[in-house]
Write a protein that holds these residues in place. Structure first.
Motif, PDB file in Angstrom:
ATOM      1  N   LEU A  62      14.475  32.504 132.349  1.00 14.78           N
ATOM      2  CA  LEU A  62      13.965  32.497 130.978  1.00 14.78           C
ATOM      3  C   LEU A  62      13.610  33.909 130.522  1.00 14.78           C
ATOM      4  O   LEU A  62      13.828  34.267 129.356  1.00 14.78           O
ATOM      5  CB  LEU A  62      12.753  31.572 130.878  1.00 14.78           C
ATOM      6  CG  LEU A  62      13.034  30.071 131.071  1.00 14.78           C
ATOM      7  CD1 LEU A  62      11.719  29.293 131.131  1.00 14.78           C
ATOM      8  CD2 LEU A  62      13.932  29.538 129.961  1.00 14.78           C
ATOM      9  N   ILE A  63      13.079  34.723 131.428  1.00 16.38           N
ATOM     10  CA  ILE A  63      12.753  36.122 131.086  1.00 16.38           C
ATOM     11  C   ILE A  63      14.041  36.893 130.797  1.00 16.38           C
ATOM     12  O   ILE A  63      14.124  37.646 129.816  1.00 16.38           O
ATOM     13  CB  ILE A  63      11.957  36.788 132.223  1.00 16.38           C
ATOM     14  CG1 ILE A  63      10.554  36.179 132.319  1.00 16.38           C
ATOM     15  CG2 ILE A  63      11.859  38.297 132.004  1.00 16.38           C
ATOM     16  CD1 ILE A  63       9.768  36.639 133.526  1.00 16.38           C
ATOM     17  N   SER A  64      15.072  36.708 131.657  1.00 10.85           N
ATOM     18  CA  SER A  64      16.323  37.446 131.456  1.00 10.85           C
ATOM     19  C   SER A  64      17.023  37.023 130.180  1.00 10.85           C
ATOM     20  O   SER A  64      17.770  37.817 129.584  1.00 10.85           O
ATOM     21  CB  SER A  64      17.252  37.237 132.653  1.00 10.85           C
ATOM     22  OG  SER A  64      17.645  35.883 132.767  1.00 10.85           O
ATOM     23  N   ASN A  65      16.782  35.797 129.703  1.00 14.96           N
ATOM     24  CA  ASN A  65      17.389  35.317 128.451  1.00 14.96           C
ATOM     25  C   ASN A  65      16.501  35.588 127.231  1.00 14.96           C
ATOM     26  O   ASN A  65      16.803  35.117 126.132  1.00 14.96           O
ATOM     27  CB  ASN A  65      17.680  33.816 128.551  1.00 14.96           C
ATOM     28  CG  ASN A  65      18.796  33.503 129.527  1.00 14.96           C
ATOM     29  OD1 ASN A  65      19.640  34.345 129.797  1.00 14.96           O
ATOM     30  ND2 ASN A  65      18.797  32.286 130.057  1.00 14.96           N
ATOM     31  N   ASP A  66      15.425  36.376 127.458  1.00  7.85           N
ATOM     32  CA  ASP A  66      14.512  36.746 126.367  1.00  7.85           C
ATOM     33  C   ASP A  66      13.908  35.520 125.684  1.00  7.85           C
ATOM     34  O   ASP A  66      13.708  35.481 124.469  1.00  7.85           O
ATOM     35  CB  ASP A  66      15.234  37.618 125.330  1.00  7.85           C
ATOM     36  CG  ASP A  66      14.253  38.267 124.345  1.00  7.85           C
ATOM     37  OD1 ASP A  66      13.105  38.534 124.747  1.00  7.85           O
ATOM     38  OD2 ASP A  66      14.637  38.463 123.167  1.00  7.85           O
ATOM     39  N   LEU A  67      13.582  34.509 126.493  1.00  9.59           N
ATOM     40  CA  LEU A  67      12.931  33.318 125.953  1.00  9.59           C
ATOM     41  C   LEU A  67      11.432  33.325 126.261  1.00  9.59           C
ATOM     42  O   LEU A  67      10.648  32.686 125.536  1.00  9.59           O
ATOM     43  CB  LEU A  67      13.584  32.057 126.528  1.00  9.59           C
ATOM     44  CG  LEU A  67      15.063  31.854 126.139  1.00  9.59           C
ATOM     45  CD1 LEU A  67      15.626  30.628 126.839  1.00  9.59           C
ATOM     46  CD2 LEU A  67      15.213  31.717 124.618  1.00  9.59           C
ATOM     47  N   ILE A  68      11.036  34.027 127.341  1.00 12.21           N
ATOM     48  CA  ILE A  68       9.613  34.217 127.609  1.00 12.21           C
ATOM     49  C   ILE A  68       9.404  35.680 128.000  1.00 12.21           C
ATOM     50  O   ILE A  68      10.352  36.401 128.333  1.00 12.21           O
ATOM     51  CB  ILE A  68       9.104  33.283 128.739  1.00 12.21           C
ATOM     52  CG1 ILE A  68       9.777  33.630 130.079  1.00 12.21           C
ATOM     53  CG2 ILE A  68       9.295  31.820 128.382  1.00 12.21           C
ATOM     54  CD1 ILE A  68       9.182  32.867 131.256  1.00 12.21           C
ATOM     55  N   ILE A  69       8.129  36.091 127.944  1.00 10.15           N
ATOM     56  CA  ILE A  69       7.768  37.452 128.329  1.00 10.15           C
ATOM     57  C   ILE A  69       6.529  37.362 129.204  1.00 10.15           C
ATOM     58  O   ILE A  69       5.705  36.443 129.056  1.00 10.15           O
ATOM     59  CB  ILE A  69       7.505  38.330 127.078  1.00 10.15           C
ATOM     60  CG1 ILE A  69       7.343  39.797 127.484  1.00 10.15           C
ATOM     61  CG2 ILE A  69       6.312  37.819 126.279  1.00 10.15           C
ATOM     62  CD1 ILE A  69       7.307  40.735 126.289  1.00 10.15           C
TER      63      ILE A  69
END
Length: 475
Positions: A87-94
């Motif tokens: 999810l981080i790599s897909n820019d969905l969470i930070i």
């Protein structure tokens, strides 16, 4: 074609554990399908995998630490770590003071909860023998107009256009086929209508073989894309068990006009059927011993010793019978072209009849190239015509006569009544056979005939055959 046949032979030997299996020939046939064009309505708004959605919902509801998320979901922390990393790599969470949704994540989660119906048109294929539905495959279309007698008849009733009740049993299959790989995110709402439905035949290869050289029965296997198609074979066998003998018309067509091999022993009386059978059987046995994938049960000898013993037996039979090799339908025409292409001094072709589907432009072009190399070519044909017997094609005869006019090294003559079939290539090899070299094409698309021939490499035998052929037309 020959290399393909050998490949089929090796695969049949391994698949059926018949190390001495011999492929006789193969024939393309049409396997029936119904092509269905369906108008569908389905829900497709879920871009996130189910676990990704749950993790993002946890974060949206304030569970922004790893231990809180896997504790709430009751799952191993390593699994949750992998999901968070994706999810981080897909820019969905930070990751800032715990985990938080990005704006892209907020939008993706919102979209995930809004189900928007989609109307679309999809094409499916219904197997007309077993009723299985598929959405794609890689078989070539079969030319039904050209090869009508090679099509398998349909068993499953054809769905009717605008009668969706005819495919209601396939709704679950349709929904499964709509899913992208690795996901289960599409929900089929309804099939609105059948827009198009029509039958279509797709090409598979029916390969005929014997389990060993002594076997009088022909068996078959189904191939496509050079691989055995187990599912198609099982479907056909199941239908046979139900009394629906769908291949019988094709087998009947393949066996009609089958020429007897009795003429073979009349041509060279010293070569008998028992020698032919022994050469085939021992050759197949040696071939099976060369395959490391097989465990051969040899009680007293090693594989190497057994091969040596078999080779010695084979050489003895070859010496006594003059047989170098036994060939079948699929190989014989290849040897005809081999003789024309490889000859340095002379070629002889003796065959009762001449037909334009064999003595065609391809054959004439290869023959002319042979003549240009100054090779002496003797073509001898002619069999007593009776009512109902095969007729020669004047087009091919005229073409050969024109070549003889242009090339003095072509001797094209007709004999009054000879049923002999032979080819001589220099003093390299000769073939005597039941195969009509100039009237039977051995095309796997056409009627099947189990023709047999032997290759002779003894120089004196080759010379005797050549002189015997010349004597057919001596004045």
């Amino acid at each position: 074609m020959v290399s393909q046949i050998k490949d089929f032979e090796n695969k049949i030997r391994k698949y059926h554990s018949h190390p001495e299996a011999i492929v006789i020939d193969c024939k393309p046939i049409g396997y029936p399908f119904y092509v269905l064009t369906l108008d569908l309505t389905y829900l497709d708004s879920r871009d996130l995998e189910l676990l990704e959605e749950y993790v993002m919902k946890c974060i949206a509801n304030g569970l922004n630490k790893l231990e809180e998320i896997f504790g709430f979901l009751g799952m191993d922390n390593h699994i949750i770590e992998k999901v968070l990393s994706k999810l981080i790599s897909n820019d969905l969470i930070i990751r800032e003071h715990g985990f938080n949704l990005t704006q892209n994540g907020v939008d993706a989660l919102q979209k995930q909860t809004v189900l928007a119906p989609i109307s679309d048109t999809k094409t499916f294929y219904l197997d007309a023998l077993n009723g299985k539905l598929i959405d794609k495959f890689h078989l070539s279309k079969f030319d039904t107009k050209k090869y009508q007698n090679s099509c398998i008849e349909k068993i499953i009733k054809r769905p009717r256009k605008d009668n969706i009740e005819d495919i209601i049993d396939h709704y679950q299959d349709i929904e499964k086929l709509l899913q992208p790989p690795g996901y289960n995110i599409i929900e089929l709402i309804q099939v609105n209508k059948i827009e198009k439905v029509y039958p279509e035949w797709h090409e598979v290869l029916l390969v005929l073989y014997k389990s060993n050289a002594n076997d009088t029965e022909l068996e078959y296997e189904i191939f496509s894309r050079d691989s055995i198609q187990k599912d198609y074979r099982e479907t056909i066998e199941k239908l046979y068990g139900e009394g629906k003998k769908i291949l019988d018309p094709i087998f009947q067509d393949m066996k009609q006009d089958n020429t007897s091999n009795q003429s073979f022993t009349k041509i060279v009386s010293s070569i008998n059927d028992e020698d032919i059978k022994n050469v085939e059987q021992i050759s197949a046995r040696i071939s099976s011993l060369n395959d490391p994938d097989y465990f051969i049960d040899i009680t007293n000898n090693s594989v190497k010793e057994e091969k040596q013993k078999l080779k010695a037996q084979l050489e003895q039979i070859k010496t006594q019978s003059r047989i170098s090799e036994v060939i079948h339908t699929c190989d014989i025409r290849e040897y005809l072209f081999k003789a024309l292409k490889q000859a340095n001094n002379r070629v002889m072709i003796v065959s009762p009849w001449i037909k334009s589907n064999v003595v065609n432009q391809e054959f004439l072009s290869i023959l002319e190239e042979t003549l240009k190399r100054k090779v002496q070519v003797n073509i001898i044909y002619g069999y007593k015509e009776t009512p109902g017997s095969m007729k020669n094609d004047t087009w091919s005869i005229n073409k050969l006569e024109n070549l003889m006019y242009n090339y003095k090294n072509l001797n094209f003559q007709k004999t009054t009544n000879s049923h002999r079939k032979q080819v001589v290539c220099d003093d390299k090899f000769a073939i005597v056979t039941s195969f009509n070299f100039l009237s039977f094409r051995a095309d796997p698309n056409l009627t099947y005939r189990d023709e047999l021939g032997v290759i002779l490499r003894d120089k004196q035998t080759i010379e005797d055959l050549f002189n015997s052929g010349i004597s057919l037309v001596k004045v």
